[in-house]
Design a protein around this motif. Structure first.
Motif, PDB file in Angstrom:
ATOM      1  N   HIS A 226      15.991  36.615  34.577  1.00 40.21           N
ATOM      2  CA  HIS A 226      15.608  35.321  34.006  1.00 40.21           C
ATOM      3  C   HIS A 226      16.666  34.255  34.219  1.00 40.21           C
ATOM      4  O   HIS A 226      16.577  33.170  33.643  1.00 40.21           O
ATOM      5  CB  HIS A 226      15.319  35.468  32.511  1.00 40.21           C
ATOM      6  N   GLY A 227      17.695  34.560  35.034  1.00 48.72           N
ATOM      7  CA  GLY A 227      18.693  33.540  35.330  1.00 48.72           C
ATOM      8  C   GLY A 227      20.102  34.083  35.294  1.00 48.72           C
ATOM      9  O   GLY A 227      20.350  35.216  34.877  1.00 48.72           O
TER      10      GLY A 227
ATOM     11  N   THR B 154      21.197  33.233  29.737  1.00 50.98           N
ATOM     12  CA  THR B 154      20.112  33.970  30.397  1.00 50.98           C
ATOM     13  C   THR B 154      20.592  35.265  31.027  1.00 50.98           C
ATOM     14  O   THR B 154      19.788  36.158  31.305  1.00 50.98           O
ATOM     15  CB  THR B 154      19.418  33.110  31.472  1.00 50.98           C
ATOM     16  N   MET B 155      21.903  35.402  31.238  1.00 46.47           N
ATOM     17  CA  MET B 155      22.408  36.665  31.759  1.00 46.47           C
ATOM     18  C   MET B 155      22.093  37.813  30.805  1.00 46.47           C
ATOM     19  O   MET B 155      21.934  38.958  31.212  1.00 46.47           O
ATOM     20  CB  MET B 155      23.917  36.580  32.009  1.00 46.47           C
ATOM     21  N   GLY B 156      21.983  37.499  29.513  1.00 41.85           N
ATOM     22  CA  GLY B 156      21.593  38.518  28.546  1.00 41.85           C
ATOM     23  C   GLY B 156      20.153  38.952  28.715  1.00 41.85           C
ATOM     24  O   GLY B 156      19.782  40.087  28.387  1.00 41.85           O
ATOM     25  N   LEU B 157      19.308  38.054  29.243  1.00 40.86           N
ATOM     26  CA  LEU B 157      17.903  38.381  29.498  1.00 40.86           C
ATOM     27  C   LEU B 157      17.716  39.093  30.836  1.00 40.86           C
ATOM     28  O   LEU B 157      16.652  39.645  31.098  1.00 40.86           O
ATOM     29  CB  LEU B 157      17.051  37.102  29.525  1.00 40.86           C
ATOM     30  N   THR B 158      18.723  39.011  31.691  1.00 40.46           N
ATOM     31  CA  THR B 158      18.645  39.609  33.018  1.00 40.46           C
ATOM     32  C   THR B 158      19.126  41.048  32.920  1.00 40.46           C
ATOM     33  O   THR B 158      20.311  41.307  32.757  1.00 40.46           O
ATOM     34  CB  THR B 158      19.473  38.789  34.014  1.00 40.46           C
TER      35      THR B 158
ATOM     36  N   TYR C 200      23.569  41.993  38.464  1.00 39.89           N
ATOM     37  CA  TYR C 200      23.778  40.602  38.065  1.00 39.89           C
ATOM     38  C   TYR C 200      24.657  40.468  36.827  1.00 39.89           C
ATOM     39  O   TYR C 200      24.790  39.378  36.276  1.00 39.89           O
ATOM     40  CB  TYR C 200      22.425  39.926  37.816  1.00 39.89           C
ATOM     41  N   LYS C 201      25.243  41.554  36.386  1.00 40.44           N
ATOM     42  CA  LYS C 201      26.043  41.549  35.163  1.00 40.44           C
ATOM     43  C   LYS C 201      27.529  41.418  35.486  1.00 40.44           C
ATOM     44  O   LYS C 201      28.018  41.963  36.478  1.00 40.44           O
ATOM     45  CB  LYS C 201      25.819  42.844  34.369  1.00 40.44           C
ATOM     46  N   TYR C 202      28.247  40.730  34.602  1.00 41.26           N
ATOM     47  CA  TYR C 202      29.700  40.630  34.671  1.00 41.26           C
ATOM     48  C   TYR C 202      30.289  41.187  33.371  1.00 41.26           C
ATOM     49  O   TYR C 202      29.624  41.146  32.321  1.00 41.26           O
ATOM     50  CB  TYR C 202      30.139  39.178  34.848  1.00 41.26           C
ATOM     51  N   PRO C 203      31.528  41.671  33.410  1.00 43.27           N
ATOM     52  CA  PRO C 203      32.131  42.238  32.199  1.00 43.27           C
ATOM     53  C   PRO C 203      32.656  41.164  31.249  1.00 43.27           C
ATOM     54  O   PRO C 203      33.839  41.108  30.919  1.00 43.27           O
ATOM     55  CB  PRO C 203      33.263  43.102  32.766  1.00 43.27           C
ATOM     56  N   VAL C 204      31.745  40.277  30.840  1.00 42.32           N
ATOM     57  CA  VAL C 204      32.084  39.225  29.881  1.00 42.32           C
ATOM     58  C   VAL C 204      30.978  39.155  28.841  1.00 42.32           C
ATOM     59  O   VAL C 204      29.838  39.577  29.087  1.00 42.32           O
ATOM     60  CB  VAL C 204      32.232  37.852  30.575  1.00 42.32           C
TER      61      VAL C 204
END
Length: 517
Positions: A204-205, A210-214, A219-223
């Motif tokens: 979703h972005g 929106t990274m939480g929705l992805t 697509y994830k970063y350690p933040v």
């Protein structure tokens, strides 16, 4: 299926395009030295190949920066992520586009079946849309919506006429990520709740929220990002634990056996139970929202059981949440049967987010919702400098007109169904094609090691096929949690001849792979 060209005249992949572009003489005389014999990243005997459909458009000769110079800058001056996401071992250096066609700097022509990631809706540089953009550029490039100007209101009036009641209030943005992040904000403000549920495998972005929705590790970063987002099992009736041969709203079903009665889907029950488990274990009794694409895009054209969204929406609303349909890839007629993907599920969401095909590739996005939910933004001030830009709105308005005038929704339905059914025949022929799915021109082909295990085909093998298809003149995409699914989402102006050419190329790429294997 198509005429084939003589094998003896094709010493390499690049020279084959000379024969495909036989009517495009400019494509043959403007190639710098050495371009004719670039080796494919995939080594194999060159087979007979289908003939590319004719195109009477003449691209301008490329006279700018060379491919070598561009690649040097891309490697040394662009953020390394730009190089990381560059498709193909031998990249395509795009110079010009026209409708469903792209030309590289050496004059090679490609059939574009990915549309800049499902974004070019009505065709590259469509004459009607180009004319609308040029007209607006001569009048007014930019002002913001702190002033009142015609194009934004003309566009909003056209857009809301295409949506059912009570979805009649629009906020314009520049992208899908912006639209989805704004939808998250409005859902939380309106409900007074915080937690949001989405599907595993979703995209979703890439903004902080929106990274939480992805829900895809790539697509994830350690933040810290997307706090309050929770995912539920994606009701994928092919790769998931449950599924059968009657689950999907698609011309093509899975090969999994199904013992369900005609009026009831047991797989749907099991996936809904998984959602209930999330409600019971992972979120408070009251939630803010549920996000779902009508068909997953980046996730690999994943489709759900027919009644899943109906039941999920009911459960979400019982818990105080709003239902949000992400139409960034499925909207504007791409699914063929309906203008909006959610209509194929028989639901009306509380919010609809959209972007990509909304303006045929020009940066634009939107959130459409109810007057009541929209009023929640009044609790503060929210301003978007470029949202509703006059040029964007003029282009968006022309896209809506062109979809209607050119019959692109009907093209999506007819050509998309044809491609799906022909690909399904290949699935029966090749052990590595696990699933064929989708609606209209939103198509996924999931590659597997074998049909019994449904284990994803390794990334290296998928890349070989991907490169091979490109070398034969067709551009497609990849997706899925494991990168195992080919995505076919072309401009919605392709013809049956284009479809036949792609099908012949894809079939040949399967033969090539099986020969190497």
């Amino acid at each position: 299926m198509q005429k084939v060209l003589s094998r003896m005249h094709r010493p390499c992949a690049a020279r084959r395009s000379d024969y495909w572009n036989v009517i495009d003489f400019t494509a043959r005389i403007h190639r710098p030295s050495g371009a004719l014999c670039q080796k494919s990243a995939v080594e194999h005997t060159v087979p007979d190949l289908p003939e590319m459909p004719q195109c009477h458009f003449r691209p301008d000769p490329h006279q700018g920066m060379s491919a070598k110079e561009m690649l040097h800058i891309r490697k040394h001056n662009c953020n390394p992520m730009t190089m990381k996401v560059t498709s193909y071992k031998k990249p395509v250096f795009i110079h010009q586009g026209h409708m469903q066609w792209l030309w590289d700097v050496d004059g090679r022509r490609y059939l574009d079946l990915f549309a800049g990631v499902a974004t070019v809706s009505v065709g590259h540089c469509h004459p009607k849309v180009t004319a609308a953009a040029e007209k607006q550029l001569r009048r007014l490039w930019h002002t913001t919506n702190i002033y009142v100007y015609p194009t934004i209101h003309e566009y909003v009036e056209k857009l809301v006429a295409l949506l059912p009641e009570p979805l009649k209030v629009v906020y314009l943005t520049n992208s899908g990520s912006e639209a989805n992040e704004l939808a998250m904000l409005m859902a939380r403000l309106h409900t007074g709740n915080f937690d949001i549920i989405n599907f595993r495998g979703s995209y979703h972005g890439g903004s902080p929220q929106t990274m939480g929705l992805t829900s895809n590790a790539a697509y994830k970063y350690p933040v810290a990002s997307g706090l309050g987002c929770h995912n539920t099992m994606c009701p994928d009736v092919f790769r998931g634990p449950w599924g059968g041969s009657h689950c999907r709203d698609s011309p093509v079903q899975t090969y999994r056996q199904c013992s369900c009665p005609s009026d009831h889907c047991q797989a749907n029950d099991m996936y809904i139970n998984q959602l209930k488990e999330v409600f019971a274990t992972s979120v408070p009794s009251q939630i803010a929202a549920f996000f779902g694409e009508p068909i997953q895009g980046v996730g690999g054209a994943v489709q759900y059981p027919k009644d899943y969204l109906k039941e999920a929406y009911k459960l979400v609303r019982e818990r105080g949440g709003v239902c949000i349909a992400d139409e960034v890839q499925t909207g504007f007629g791409r699914t063929g049967s309906h203008y909006w993907g959610f209509q194929g599920h028989g639901v009306i969401p509380d919010m609809v987010t959209m972007a990509k095909g909304i303006a045929n590739g020009f940066p634009m996005g939107a959130v459409v919702t109810t007057p009541e939910i929209a009023s929640s933004l009044g609790k503060g001030v929210h301003f978007n400098t470029f949202g509703g830009n006059p040029v964007a709105c003029a282009i968006g308005s022309s896209v809506l007109d062109t979809i209607r005038e050119d019959g692109t929704q009907e093209i999506s339905a007819n050509i998309g169904t044809y491609i799906l059914k022909e690909l399904a025949k290949m699935r029966e022929k090749y052990e590595i094609i696990g699933d064929v799915r989708g609606k209209g021109l939103m198509i996924g082909v999931e590659m597997v090691k074998d049909k019994a295990s449904r284990d994803p085909l390794p990334p290296g093998d998928v890349a070989e096929i991907f490169e091979d298809v490109k070398d034969m003149g067709v551009l497609i995409g990849k997706g899925g949690v494991y990168g195992q699914t080919f995505r076919i989402k072309p401009p919605m102006c392709i013809t049956k001849q284009d479809a036949d050419f792609f099908l012949a190329v894809f079939n040949q790429s399967m033969l090539n792979y099986m020969e190497r294997r």
